[in-house]
Motif scaffolding. Sequence first.
Motif, PDB file in Angstrom:
ATOM      1  N   ILE A   1      -8.266  -9.000  13.551  1.00 56.74           N
ATOM      2  CA  ILE A   1      -7.479  -7.811  13.864  1.00 56.74           C
ATOM      3  C   ILE A   1      -6.231  -7.836  12.993  1.00 56.74           C
ATOM      4  CG2 ILE A   1      -6.155  -6.608  15.632  1.00 56.74           C
ATOM      5  CD1 ILE A   1      -8.170  -7.753  17.674  1.00 56.74           C
ATOM      6  N   ILE A   2      -6.055  -6.781  12.235  1.00 56.52           N
ATOM      7  CA  ILE A   2      -4.935  -6.668  11.300  1.00 56.52           C
ATOM      8  C   ILE A   2      -4.124  -5.426  11.665  1.00 56.52           C
ATOM      9  CG2 ILE A   2      -4.287  -6.404   8.868  1.00 56.52           C
ATOM     10  CD1 ILE A   2      -5.680  -9.045   9.410  1.00 56.52           C
ATOM     11  N   PHE A   3      -2.818  -5.585  11.659  1.00 59.63           N
ATOM     12  CA  PHE A   3      -1.912  -4.476  11.953  1.00 59.63           C
ATOM     13  C   PHE A   3      -1.274  -3.971  10.662  1.00 59.63           C
ATOM     14  CE2 PHE A   3      -2.131  -7.198  15.659  1.00 59.63           C
ATOM     15  CZ  PHE A   3      -2.390  -6.292  16.669  1.00 59.63           C
TER      16      PHE A   3
ATOM     17  N   LYS B   1       0.224 -10.323  13.045  1.00 60.68           N
ATOM     18  CA  LYS B   1       1.074 -10.216  14.247  1.00 60.68           C
ATOM     19  C   LYS B   1       1.304  -8.753  14.581  1.00 60.68           C
ATOM     20  CE  LYS B   1       3.472 -14.443  13.024  1.00 60.68           C
ATOM     21  NZ  LYS B   1       4.712 -15.024  12.567  1.00 60.68           N
ATOM     22  N   ASN B   2       1.244  -8.427  15.861  1.00 56.85           N
ATOM     23  CA  ASN B   2       1.473  -7.060  16.281  1.00 56.85           C
ATOM     24  C   ASN B   2       2.968  -6.728  16.090  1.00 56.85           C
ATOM     25  OD1 ASN B   2       1.841  -4.630  17.601  1.00 56.85           O
ATOM     26  ND2 ASN B   2       0.446  -5.137  19.258  1.00 56.85           N
ATOM     27  N   PRO B   3       3.289  -5.815  15.187  1.00 60.04           N
ATOM     28  CA  PRO B   3       4.700  -5.511  14.912  1.00 60.04           C
ATOM     29  C   PRO B   3       5.388  -4.772  16.058  1.00 60.04           C
ATOM     30  CG  PRO B   3       3.289  -4.055  13.657  1.00 60.04           C
ATOM     31  CD  PRO B   3       2.390  -5.048  14.340  1.00 60.04           C
TER      32      PRO B   3
ATOM     33  N   TYR C   1       0.861  -1.182   0.000  1.00 62.42           N
ATOM     34  CA  TYR C   1       0.000   0.000   0.000  1.00 62.42           C
ATOM     35  C   TYR C   1       0.895   1.229   0.000  1.00 62.42           C
ATOM     36  CZ  TYR C   1      -3.548  -3.387   1.212  1.00 62.42           C
ATOM     37  OH  TYR C   1      -4.376  -4.472   1.197  1.00 62.42           O
ATOM     38  N   GLU C   2       0.531   2.218  -0.808  1.00 62.61           N
ATOM     39  CA  GLU C   2       1.357   3.422  -0.945  1.00 62.61           C
ATOM     40  C   GLU C   2       1.310   4.302   0.296  1.00 62.61           C
ATOM     41  OE1 GLU C   2       0.405   5.482  -4.556  1.00 62.61           O
ATOM     42  OE2 GLU C   2       0.581   3.647  -5.743  1.00 62.61           O
ATOM     43  N   THR C   3       0.186   4.274   1.008  1.00 61.76           N
ATOM     44  CA  THR C   3       0.038   5.136   2.181  1.00 61.76           C
ATOM     45  C   THR C   3      -0.446   4.338   3.381  1.00 61.76           C
ATOM     46  OG1 THR C   3      -2.275   5.687   1.746  1.00 61.76           O
ATOM     47  CG2 THR C   3      -0.596   7.109   0.718  1.00 61.76           C
ATOM     48  N   TYR C   4      -0.152   4.853   4.553  1.00 58.80           N
ATOM     49  CA  TYR C   4      -0.656   4.256   5.794  1.00 58.80           C
ATOM     50  C   TYR C   4      -2.181   4.244   5.781  1.00 58.80           C
ATOM     51  CZ  TYR C   4      -2.004   3.797  10.653  1.00 58.80           C
ATOM     52  OH  TYR C   4      -2.614   3.394  11.808  1.00 58.80           O
ATOM     53  N   GLU C   5      -2.789   5.337   5.325  1.00 61.79           N
ATOM     54  CA  GLU C   5      -4.241   5.474   5.334  1.00 61.79           C
ATOM     55  C   GLU C   5      -4.904   4.397   4.484  1.00 61.79           C
ATOM     56  OE1 GLU C   5      -2.073   8.000   4.821  1.00 61.79           O
ATOM     57  OE2 GLU C   5      -2.376   9.044   6.731  1.00 61.79           O
ATOM     58  N   SER C   6      -4.339   4.114   3.328  1.00 61.69           N
ATOM     59  CA  SER C   6      -4.895   3.091   2.452  1.00 61.69           C
ATOM     60  C   SER C   6      -4.791   1.707   3.093  1.00 61.69           C
ATOM     61  CB  SER C   6      -4.172   3.115   1.103  1.00 61.69           C
ATOM     62  OG  SER C   6      -4.748   2.216   0.210  1.00 61.69           O
ATOM     63  N   ALA C   7      -3.648   1.409   3.681  1.00 59.41           N
ATOM     64  CA  ALA C   7      -3.456   0.119   4.363  1.00 59.41           C
ATOM     65  C   ALA C   7      -4.393   0.009   5.563  1.00 59.41           C
ATOM     66  CB  ALA C   7      -1.999  -0.030   4.793  1.00 59.41           C
ATOM     67  N   LYS C   8      -4.540   1.070   6.319  1.00 56.62           N
ATOM     68  CA  LYS C   8      -5.414   1.058   7.499  1.00 56.62           C
ATOM     69  C   LYS C   8      -6.873   0.864   7.080  1.00 56.62           C
ATOM     70  CE  LYS C   8      -6.118   1.343  11.879  1.00 56.62           C
ATOM     71  NZ  LYS C   8      -5.787   0.184  12.690  1.00 56.62           N
ATOM     72  N   ARG C   9      -7.274   1.485   5.971  1.00 59.42           N
ATOM     73  CA  ARG C   9      -8.631   1.308   5.474  1.00 59.42           C
ATOM     74  C   ARG C   9      -8.886  -0.164   5.145  1.00 59.42           C
ATOM     75  NH1 ARG C   9      -9.153   3.954   0.452  1.00 59.42           N
ATOM     76  NH2 ARG C   9      -8.297   5.704   1.584  1.00 59.42           N
ATOM     77  N   ARG C  10      -7.912  -0.833   4.498  1.00 57.41           N
ATOM     78  CA  ARG C  10      -8.069  -2.253   4.184  1.00 57.41           C
ATOM     79  C   ARG C  10      -8.123  -3.078   5.475  1.00 57.41           C
ATOM     80  NH1 ARG C  10     -10.756  -4.829   1.093  1.00 57.41           N
ATOM     81  NH2 ARG C  10     -10.086  -3.360  -0.480  1.00 57.41           N
ATOM     82  N   ALA C  11      -7.281  -2.758   6.453  1.00 58.89           N
ATOM     83  CA  ALA C  11      -7.305  -3.475   7.736  1.00 58.89           C
ATOM     84  C   ALA C  11      -8.671  -3.325   8.407  1.00 58.89           C
ATOM     85  CB  ALA C  11      -6.196  -2.964   8.648  1.00 58.89           C
ATOM     86  N   ASN C  12      -9.255  -2.148   8.341  1.00 54.15           N
ATOM     87  CA  ASN C  12     -10.577  -1.912   8.930  1.00 54.15           C
ATOM     88  C   ASN C  12     -11.672  -2.690   8.195  1.00 54.15           C
ATOM     89  OD1 ASN C  12      -9.570  -0.246  10.924  1.00 54.15           O
ATOM     90  ND2 ASN C  12      -9.939   1.623   9.764  1.00 54.15           N
ATOM     91  N   ILE C  13     -11.558  -2.782   6.873  1.00 51.49           N
ATOM     92  CA  ILE C  13     -12.520  -3.561   6.087  1.00 51.49           C
ATOM     93  C   ILE C  13     -12.442  -5.030   6.483  1.00 51.49           C
ATOM     94  CG2 ILE C  13     -13.009  -4.424   3.754  1.00 51.49           C
ATOM     95  CD1 ILE C  13     -12.196  -1.581   2.746  1.00 51.49           C
ATOM     96  N   ILE C  14     -11.236  -5.552   6.627  1.00 49.55           N
ATOM     97  CA  ILE C  14     -11.056  -6.956   7.024  1.00 49.55           C
ATOM     98  C   ILE C  14     -11.641  -7.195   8.410  1.00 49.55           C
ATOM     99  CG2 ILE C  14      -9.324  -8.711   7.601  1.00 49.55           C
ATOM    100  CD1 ILE C  14      -7.582  -7.453   5.336  1.00 49.55           C
TER     101      ILE C  14
END
Length: 120
Positions: free
Chosen positions: A97-99, A114-116, A77-90
Amino acid sequence: MFDSDICKKKDGSPLKSYESEEEADEAILYVKARYGNEQVKYLCEKCGFWHLSSPERQTKCRASSCLGSNGAPKMAYETYESAKRRANIIFKEKGQIIFVYKCPDCGSWHLTHKNPDICI
């Protein structure tokens, strides 16, 4: 338009697939006129055809050169926001729970179970 043999909706039914970008554009106009729903198109890396989705489900990503523990390429994912949006969708759809973490190798953002922040 045809039902995909490869790509499935979250309920397991096949996704509608479009052979060309123009066909996907026509479908967007139809869905808007018929149902009043906004849709966006995307070219699927999995099957190579075009699909539609709601704009809030779009999380721009690409296959990374980094590999997961299963040997498959991780999604980058190019941005944190985009990755976080996908984690929230999952989380919303599967209850998992996705980190999100920034990869030290490729510089993109990846998802993990896994919690990084916890080192073992």
